[in-house]
Design a protein around this motif. Structure first.
Motif, short mmCIF file in Angstrom:
data_model
loop_
_atom_site.label_atom_id
_atom_site.label_comp_id
_atom_site.label_asym_id
_atom_site.label_seq_id
_atom_site.Cartn_x
_atom_site.Cartn_y
_atom_site.Cartn_z
N CYS A 103 45.37 43.59 47.64
CA CYS A 103 45.98 44.68 46.87
C CYS A 103 45.12 45.93 46.97
N HIS A 141 49.46 40.85 38.23
CA HIS A 141 48.64 39.90 38.96
C HIS A 141 48.53 38.58 38.20
N HIS A 180 49.59 46.74 36.13
CA HIS A 180 49.32 46.13 37.44
C HIS A 180 48.49 44.87 37.28
N THR A 181 47.55 44.89 36.36
CA THR A 181 46.73 43.71 36.12
C THR A 181 47.58 42.58 35.53
N HIS A 188 43.21 48.62 38.78
CA HIS A 188 43.40 47.58 37.78
C HIS A 188 42.40 47.75 36.64
N ASP A 237 44.29 34.29 39.89
CA ASP A 237 44.91 34.97 41.03
C ASP A 237 43.88 35.45 42.04
N SER A 248 52.01 36.85 38.39
CA SER A 248 52.33 36.43 39.76
C SER A 248 51.42 35.30 40.22
N GLY A 249 50.14 35.40 39.88
CA GLY A 249 49.20 34.35 40.25
C GLY A 249 49.55 33.03 39.60
N CYS A 260 44.55 38.00 45.40
CA CYS A 260 45.64 38.68 46.10
C CYS A 260 45.12 39.92 46.82
#
Length: 365
Positions: free
Chosen positions: A197, A105, A101-102, A201, A193, A108-109, A195
């Motif tokens: 959420c 991020h 998950h980290t 993480h 990032d 995506s960031g 976000c």
């Protein structure tokens, strides 16, 4: 909002074991039992991240889900209401999910900052983690994204959890797939990032380890990227190294066997090229070396076969594009040569006959 189970994973994501009281436990109609606790460290499935598994009061937790604000632990057997139980997370799985998950991020960031890409889909599969971006990315852009993601991981940036007041939100340029009612929980990773959420993480990016993009394909006008990280990426790299080593060793062995048995190098490279292209498997190729071994043991019969091939009927076959030993073996039978030997050759000639014939013909000329 249901029972108001205290969500221990939000404030203590590294908590591996805890005690809690069973508020209720009912059959869910699917052969499982849904237990609700007064507090829990089990993360319920959501936001693309799978629900946690482990043990609760010694009973297997098969999954964790949330419905109508109620966190339900799906168990293999029932627990007594009011019981005081100990929960133990499957920590290896949970930590892997935190890493993945980290890493999502980070990717995506960076994709948002570099290319203006929005993350419109995220799923942690059993194999890879996939991310759907709103814009297509070239191979060069994907490679740069991967490089910068690994550099961000190496910087060991802190992963911060923020709970800004509603009036403060306007000052945060954060990513979010939807409008959020109530308290917004933000995850900030340096300048990489920011976000909204609700997931769990790693505490720092260094814990993510290697980030490897393993696939990229066009998807709904954008791109779907497959990613591995941490031990999962290491295991994948190790497995691929072993597979490549096995292929190299197998090809070298095949080359040695075939060369020993008289195949010229041009024909050999042509056959081994079929393995590289996936037209034939290495196992099938090695199985076919029975022919070469048989031919070496029956060199006299092979010489006889080639001699007869130079008859009128044999020469005609030699000019056929589909030349094979089975056809020439039939010529031997027709000319009343050693029919038993011819049938023996024909029996084994089904596997790479052209290679054997052309190589031995070259040697005989």
């Amino acid at each position: 909002m249901g029972t108001g189970t205290q969500r221990l994973y939000e404030s203590a994501p590294y908590l591996k074991q805890f005690n809690a009281s069973v508020l209720s436990c009912q059959a869910d109609g699917a052969g499982r039992f849904a237990a609700v606790l007064d507090r829990t460290a089990f993360y319920p499935e959501g936001g693309g991240q799978p629900g946690d598994t482990g043990l609760l009061g010694g009973v297997r937790v098969l999954d964790t889900r949330e419905k109508d604000g109620e966190i339900r632990h799906l168990l293999a057997a029932p627990l007594e209401k009011g019981a005081w139980v100990t929960g133990v997370l499957d920590w290896r799985r949970r930590f892997s999910n935190m890493q993945r998950h980290t890493a999502e991020h980070i990717l995506s960031g960076l994709a948002h900052r570099l290319y203006g890409a929005e993350n419109v889909g995220f799923h942690m599969g059993r194999e890879a983690t996939t991310m759907d971006f709103s814009v297509p990315l070239s191979a060069e852009e994907t490679a740069r994204l991967e490089l910068l993601a690994n550099r961000a991981a190496a910087r060991n940036l802190p992963v911060e959890i923020l709970y800004p007041a509603r009036e403060e939100l306007a000052g945060f340029a954060y990513r979010s797939k939807k409008e959020i009612a109530g308290q917004v929980r933000l995850v900030r990773i340096g300048e990489v990032d920011l976000c909204a959420c609700c997931g769990v993480h790693a505490a720092r990016t260094g814990e993510v380890g290697l980030i490897k993009i393993v696939s990229a394909q066009r998807y709904k006008g954008g791109v779907r990227i497959g990613m591995l990280c941490g031990e999962q990426a290491l295991d994948d790299y190790r497995r691929k190294q072993e597979e490549n080593a096995n292929i190299r060793n197998g090809l070298n062995f095949a080359r040695k066997v075939l060369t020993t048995d008289g195949c010229d190098i041009l024909i050999l490279d042509e056959v081994l090229g079929l393995v590289d292209k996936g037209i034939i498997t290495l196992e099938e190729l090695l199985a076919r070396q029975v022919v070469a071994a048989q031919a070496r043991k029956m060199s006299t019969l092979i010489a006889q076969l080639l001699t007869l091939a130079r008859t009128d009927s044999g020469r005609q076959s030699l000019h056929m594009e589909t030349l094979n030993l089975s056809e020439l073996a039939e010529i031997i039978c027709e000319e009343q040569a050693d029919a038993a030997a011819a049938r023996n050759i024909a029996l084994h000639a089904e596997i790479a006959p052209n290679v054997l014939l052309r190589a031995d013909e070259t040697m005989m000329m």
